[in-house]
Motif scaffolding. Sequence first.
Motif, PDB file in Angstrom:
ATOM      1  N   THR A 102      -8.048   1.743  -4.948  1.00  0.00           N
ATOM      2  CA  THR A 102      -7.840   3.167  -5.131  1.00  0.00           C
ATOM      3  C   THR A 102      -8.782   3.869  -4.168  1.00  0.00           C
ATOM      4  O   THR A 102      -9.995   3.652  -4.231  1.00  0.00           O
ATOM      5  N   GLY A 103      -8.225   4.669  -3.252  1.00  0.00           N
ATOM      6  CA  GLY A 103      -9.074   5.327  -2.274  1.00  0.00           C
ATOM      7  C   GLY A 103      -8.675   6.763  -2.027  1.00  0.00           C
ATOM      8  O   GLY A 103      -7.493   7.101  -2.070  1.00  0.00           O
ATOM      9  N   THR A 104      -9.667   7.623  -1.814  1.00  0.00           N
ATOM     10  CA  THR A 104      -9.427   9.005  -1.416  1.00  0.00           C
ATOM     11  C   THR A 104     -10.379   9.360  -0.284  1.00  0.00           C
ATOM     12  O   THR A 104     -11.489   8.829  -0.186  1.00  0.00           O
ATOM     13  N   MET A 105      -9.893  10.225   0.583  1.00  0.00           N
ATOM     14  CA  MET A 105     -10.729  10.830   1.616  1.00  0.00           C
ATOM     15  C   MET A 105     -10.682  12.335   1.408  1.00  0.00           C
ATOM     16  O   MET A 105      -9.603  12.915   1.295  1.00  0.00           O
ATOM     17  N   ASN A 106     -11.852  12.952   1.340  1.00  0.00           N
ATOM     18  CA  ASN A 106     -11.957  14.397   1.187  1.00  0.00           C
ATOM     19  C   ASN A 106     -12.675  14.927   2.410  1.00  0.00           C
ATOM     20  O   ASN A 106     -13.896  14.804   2.523  1.00  0.00           O
ATOM     21  N   ARG A 107     -11.894  15.429   3.365  1.00  0.00           N
ATOM     22  CA  ARG A 107     -12.438  15.939   4.633  1.00  0.00           C
ATOM     23  C   ARG A 107     -13.332  14.896   5.312  1.00  0.00           C
ATOM     24  O   ARG A 107     -14.397  15.193   5.801  1.00  0.00           O
ATOM     25  N   MET A 165       0.850  -1.191   0.000  1.00  0.00           N
ATOM     26  CA  MET A 165       0.000   0.000   0.000  1.00  0.00           C
ATOM     27  C   MET A 165       0.884   1.238   0.000  1.00  0.00           C
ATOM     28  O   MET A 165       1.886   1.280   0.710  1.00  0.00           O
ATOM     29  N   LEU A 166       0.496   2.227  -0.793  1.00  0.00           N
ATOM     30  CA  LEU A 166       1.127   3.541  -0.784  1.00  0.00           C
ATOM     31  C   LEU A 166       0.080   4.547  -0.325  1.00  0.00           C
ATOM     32  O   LEU A 166      -1.071   4.499  -0.789  1.00  0.00           O
ATOM     33  N   THR A 167       0.463   5.452   0.581  1.00  0.00           N
ATOM     34  CA  THR A 167      -0.477   6.443   1.102  1.00  0.00           C
ATOM     35  C   THR A 167       0.145   7.841   1.036  1.00  0.00           C
ATOM     36  O   THR A 167       1.371   7.981   1.015  1.00  0.00           O
ATOM     37  N   ALA A 168      -0.719   8.842   1.030  1.00  0.00           N
ATOM     38  CA  ALA A 168      -0.285  10.233   1.118  1.00  0.00           C
ATOM     39  C   ALA A 168      -1.350  11.023   1.856  1.00  0.00           C
ATOM     40  O   ALA A 168      -2.528  10.959   1.511  1.00  0.00           O
ATOM     41  N   GLY A 169      -0.916  11.734   2.882  1.00  0.00           N
ATOM     42  CA  GLY A 169      -1.819  12.605   3.625  1.00  0.00           C
ATOM     43  C   GLY A 169      -1.691  14.037   3.140  1.00  0.00           C
ATOM     44  O   GLY A 169      -0.860  14.339   2.280  1.00  0.00           O
ATOM     45  N   THR A 170      -2.527  14.906   3.682  1.00  0.00           N
ATOM     46  CA  THR A 170      -2.478  16.332   3.356  1.00  0.00           C
ATOM     47  C   THR A 170      -2.568  17.121   4.656  1.00  0.00           C
ATOM     48  O   THR A 170      -2.910  16.563   5.706  1.00  0.00           O
ATOM     49  N   PRO A 171      -2.315  18.422   4.605  1.00  0.00           N
ATOM     50  CA  PRO A 171      -2.472  19.235   5.820  1.00  0.00           C
ATOM     51  C   PRO A 171      -3.925  19.349   6.281  1.00  0.00           C
ATOM     52  O   PRO A 171      -4.193  19.727   7.407  1.00  0.00           O
ATOM     53  N   VAL A 172      -4.878  19.034   5.395  1.00  0.00           N
ATOM     54  CA  VAL A 172      -6.300  19.142   5.738  1.00  0.00           C
ATOM     55  C   VAL A 172      -6.736  17.867   6.447  1.00  0.00           C
ATOM     56  O   VAL A 172      -6.601  16.761   5.902  1.00  0.00           O
ATOM     57  N   LYS A 173      -7.259  18.018   7.659  1.00  0.00           N
ATOM     58  CA  LYS A 173      -7.692  16.856   8.441  1.00  0.00           C
ATOM     59  C   LYS A 173      -8.731  16.041   7.678  1.00  0.00           C
ATOM     60  O   LYS A 173      -9.669  16.591   7.110  1.00  0.00           O
ATOM     61  N   GLY A 174      -8.532  14.697   7.640  1.00  0.00           N
ATOM     62  CA  GLY A 174      -9.484  13.811   6.979  1.00  0.00           C
ATOM     63  C   GLY A 174      -9.333  13.747   5.470  1.00  0.00           C
ATOM     64  O   GLY A 174     -10.206  13.218   4.793  1.00  0.00           O
ATOM     65  N   SER A 175      -8.227  14.285   4.935  1.00  0.00           N
ATOM     66  CA  SER A 175      -7.996  14.239   3.489  1.00  0.00           C
ATOM     67  C   SER A 175      -6.704  13.474   3.208  1.00  0.00           C
ATOM     68  O   SER A 175      -5.659  13.798   3.769  1.00  0.00           O
ATOM     69  N   ALA A 176      -6.808  12.445   2.374  1.00  0.00           N
ATOM     70  CA  ALA A 176      -5.660  11.590   2.069  1.00  0.00           C
ATOM     71  C   ALA A 176      -5.993  10.735   0.856  1.00  0.00           C
ATOM     72  O   ALA A 176      -7.127  10.718   0.380  1.00  0.00           O
ATOM     73  N   GLY A 177      -4.993   9.999   0.379  1.00  0.00           N
ATOM     74  CA  GLY A 177      -5.206   9.069  -0.716  1.00  0.00           C
ATOM     75  C   GLY A 177      -4.379   7.819  -0.513  1.00  0.00           C
ATOM     76  O   GLY A 177      -3.374   7.835   0.207  1.00  0.00           O
ATOM     77  N   TYR A 178      -4.832   6.717  -1.112  1.00  0.00           N
ATOM     78  CA  TYR A 178      -4.034   5.496  -1.080  1.00  0.00           C
ATOM     79  C   TYR A 178      -4.299   4.651  -2.309  1.00  0.00           C
ATOM     80  O   TYR A 178      -5.356   4.733  -2.928  1.00  0.00           O
ATOM     81  N   VAL A 179      -3.302   3.867  -2.661  1.00  0.00           N
ATOM     82  CA  VAL A 179      -3.423   2.833  -3.679  1.00  0.00           C
ATOM     83  C   VAL A 179      -2.808   1.576  -3.100  1.00  0.00           C
ATOM     84  O   VAL A 179      -1.910   1.642  -2.249  1.00  0.00           O
ATOM     85  N   ALA A 180      -3.300   0.428  -3.528  1.00  0.00           N
ATOM     86  CA  ALA A 180      -2.750  -0.840  -3.042  1.00  0.00           C
ATOM     87  C   ALA A 180      -2.991  -1.928  -4.068  1.00  0.00           C
ATOM     88  O   ALA A 180      -3.931  -1.851  -4.863  1.00  0.00           O
TER      89      ALA A 180
END
Length: 134
Positions: A83-88, A48-63
Amino acid sequence: MAARASGTFEVKLVPQPPEDKAEGSTMARMSIDKQIHGDLEATSKGQMLTAGTPVKGSAGYVAIERISGTLHGRTGTFILQHTGTMNRGALQLSITVVPASGTGQLTGLTGKMDIQIAGGKHSYDFAYTLPDSH
């Protein structure tokens, strides 16, 4: 034949050394190790690869994970792509069987998996199609 499979799973995510060592990087890499129970009795290994952002609850991942086991009595392996994303906090997730990845009695498998996490417990619902067995 079109079918559904459901059950539970335990997952162990182990952080791996980061590829991006730059200061402030929010990227991470993890190994995936699953034990899957129910209509699909299997094990899984993946990355799994993940990346967060400075905005709480926002991130992405692929696996990518390779599933090995028995699906409704048919034995083989197949690969799932996530493939997943979280937007706030709002989650969008797609988990799909990689085309032509089925082996053994799972050759020709297609499908999509949904996962739920409630109270720390993981479960899945897998809508799939397999050619008739010979």
